[in-house]
Write a protein that holds these residues in place. Sequence first.
Motif, PDB file in Angstrom:
ATOM      1  N   TRP A  23       2.235  -0.850   4.092  1.00 39.72           N
ATOM      2  CA  TRP A  23       0.800  -1.075   3.923  1.00 39.72           C
ATOM      3  C   TRP A  23       0.045  -0.346   5.023  1.00 39.72           C
ATOM      4  O   TRP A  23       0.504  -0.276   6.164  1.00 39.72           O
ATOM      5  CB  TRP A  23       0.478  -2.570   4.048  1.00 39.72           C
ATOM      6  CG  TRP A  23       1.066  -3.413   2.968  1.00 39.72           C
ATOM      7  CD1 TRP A  23       2.341  -3.887   2.894  1.00 39.72           C
ATOM      8  CD2 TRP A  23       0.409  -3.884   1.801  1.00 39.72           C
ATOM      9  NE1 TRP A  23       2.500  -4.625   1.758  1.00 39.72           N
ATOM     10  CE2 TRP A  23       1.328  -4.651   1.069  1.00 39.72           C
ATOM     11  CE3 TRP A  23      -0.894  -3.740   1.317  1.00 39.72           C
ATOM     12  CZ2 TRP A  23       1.011  -5.266  -0.136  1.00 39.72           C
ATOM     13  CZ3 TRP A  23      -1.204  -4.361   0.129  1.00 39.72           C
ATOM     14  CH2 TRP A  23      -0.257  -5.108  -0.591  1.00 39.72           C
ATOM     15  N   ILE A  24      -1.133   0.157   4.677  1.00 39.69           N
ATOM     16  CA  ILE A  24      -2.071   0.646   5.683  1.00 39.69           C
ATOM     17  C   ILE A  24      -3.077  -0.472   5.891  1.00 39.69           C
ATOM     18  O   ILE A  24      -3.797  -0.848   4.965  1.00 39.69           O
ATOM     19  CB  ILE A  24      -2.776   1.948   5.232  1.00 39.69           C
ATOM     20  CG1 ILE A  24      -1.744   3.033   4.923  1.00 39.69           C
ATOM     21  CG2 ILE A  24      -3.775   2.394   6.297  1.00 39.69           C
ATOM     22  CD1 ILE A  24      -0.839   3.414   6.074  1.00 39.69           C
ATOM     23  N   ILE A  25      -3.096  -1.016   7.112  1.00 37.91           N
ATOM     24  CA  ILE A  25      -3.973  -2.129   7.468  1.00 37.91           C
ATOM     25  C   ILE A  25      -4.676  -1.766   8.764  1.00 37.91           C
ATOM     26  O   ILE A  25      -4.018  -1.433   9.758  1.00 37.91           O
ATOM     27  CB  ILE A  25      -3.181  -3.446   7.628  1.00 37.91           C
ATOM     28  CG1 ILE A  25      -2.434  -3.775   6.323  1.00 37.91           C
ATOM     29  CG2 ILE A  25      -4.103  -4.585   8.058  1.00 37.91           C
ATOM     30  CD1 ILE A  25      -1.459  -4.915   6.436  1.00 37.91           C
ATOM     31  N   ASN A  26      -6.010  -1.800   8.744  1.00 36.70           N
ATOM     32  CA  ASN A  26      -6.797  -1.406   9.930  1.00 36.70           C
ATOM     33  C   ASN A  26      -6.367  -0.038  10.451  1.00 36.70           C
ATOM     34  O   ASN A  26      -6.162   0.160  11.639  1.00 36.70           O
ATOM     35  CB  ASN A  26      -6.688  -2.465  11.034  1.00 36.70           C
ATOM     36  CG  ASN A  26      -7.309  -3.775  10.631  1.00 36.70           C
ATOM     37  OD1 ASN A  26      -8.300  -3.804   9.890  1.00 36.70           O
ATOM     38  ND2 ASN A  26      -6.738  -4.864  11.091  1.00 36.70           N
ATOM     39  N   GLN A  27      -6.171   0.896   9.539  1.00 36.82           N
ATOM     40  CA  GLN A  27      -5.816   2.286   9.823  1.00 36.82           C
ATOM     41  C   GLN A  27      -4.457   2.433  10.495  1.00 36.82           C
ATOM     42  O   GLN A  27      -4.169   3.440  11.136  1.00 36.82           O
ATOM     43  CB  GLN A  27      -6.911   2.962  10.657  1.00 36.82           C
ATOM     44  CG  GLN A  27      -8.240   2.989   9.942  1.00 36.82           C
ATOM     45  CD  GLN A  27      -9.358   3.551  10.786  1.00 36.82           C
ATOM     46  OE1 GLN A  27      -9.319   3.495  12.020  1.00 36.82           O
ATOM     47  NE2 GLN A  27     -10.356   4.091  10.129  1.00 36.82           N
ATOM     48  N   GLY A  28      -3.599   1.446  10.363  1.00 33.51           N
ATOM     49  CA  GLY A  28      -2.249   1.525  10.915  1.00 33.51           C
ATOM     50  C   GLY A  28      -1.228   1.077   9.885  1.00 33.51           C
ATOM     51  O   GLY A  28      -1.550   0.391   8.921  1.00 33.51           O
ATOM     52  N   LEU A  29      -0.002   1.479  10.096  1.00 28.66           N
ATOM     53  CA  LEU A  29       1.086   1.143   9.184  1.00 28.66           C
ATOM     54  C   LEU A  29       1.682  -0.217   9.536  1.00 28.66           C
ATOM     55  O   LEU A  29       1.952  -0.503  10.712  1.00 28.66           O
ATOM     56  CB  LEU A  29       2.188   2.204   9.269  1.00 28.66           C
ATOM     57  CG  LEU A  29       3.433   1.952   8.433  1.00 28.66           C
ATOM     58  CD1 LEU A  29       3.108   1.983   6.945  1.00 28.66           C
ATOM     59  CD2 LEU A  29       4.510   2.969   8.778  1.00 28.66           C
ATOM     60  N   GLN A  30       1.869  -1.034   8.521  1.00 29.74           N
ATOM     61  CA  GLN A  30       2.619  -2.273   8.661  1.00 29.74           C
ATOM     62  C   GLN A  30       3.646  -2.297   7.540  1.00 29.74           C
ATOM     63  O   GLN A  30       3.348  -1.902   6.408  1.00 29.74           O
ATOM     64  CB  GLN A  30       1.703  -3.494   8.594  1.00 29.74           C
ATOM     65  CG  GLN A  30       0.758  -3.592   9.780  1.00 29.74           C
ATOM     66  CD  GLN A  30      -0.007  -4.898   9.821  1.00 29.74           C
ATOM     67  OE1 GLN A  30       0.416  -5.906   9.265  1.00 29.74           O
ATOM     68  NE2 GLN A  30      -1.146  -4.877  10.500  1.00 29.74           N
TER      69      GLN A  30
END
Length: 99
Positions: A23-30
């Motif tokens: 997932w891209i969450i808050n412009q970061g990968l999780q």
Amino acid sequence: MKELAAPPDANRVADAVEVLRAWIINQGLQVSLAPGSFGGGENEIIVWSILLTDITRHIADALHKSEGLDPKETINKIQAHFNLELDEPTAEAKGDFIV
């Protein structure tokens, strides 16, 4: 939330197992992943490597079908950037391992 659909066979095959989500969450990968899915040890490393190369081929095929990009060239570029990112990460992997 924009969740992708599971592959059609995932709903038809009783022993189907999800091993990776990104997932891209808050412009970061999780990510959520299931280490140990392939028996552990050296076999685990080998199968995850195969999984990553298969994903690369699927990306190249999808970009060929959707944008007309050459699959071999796409794979070569992904491989080059993959190696650069391993050598000099743009972000460190962090988070918890939850069983």
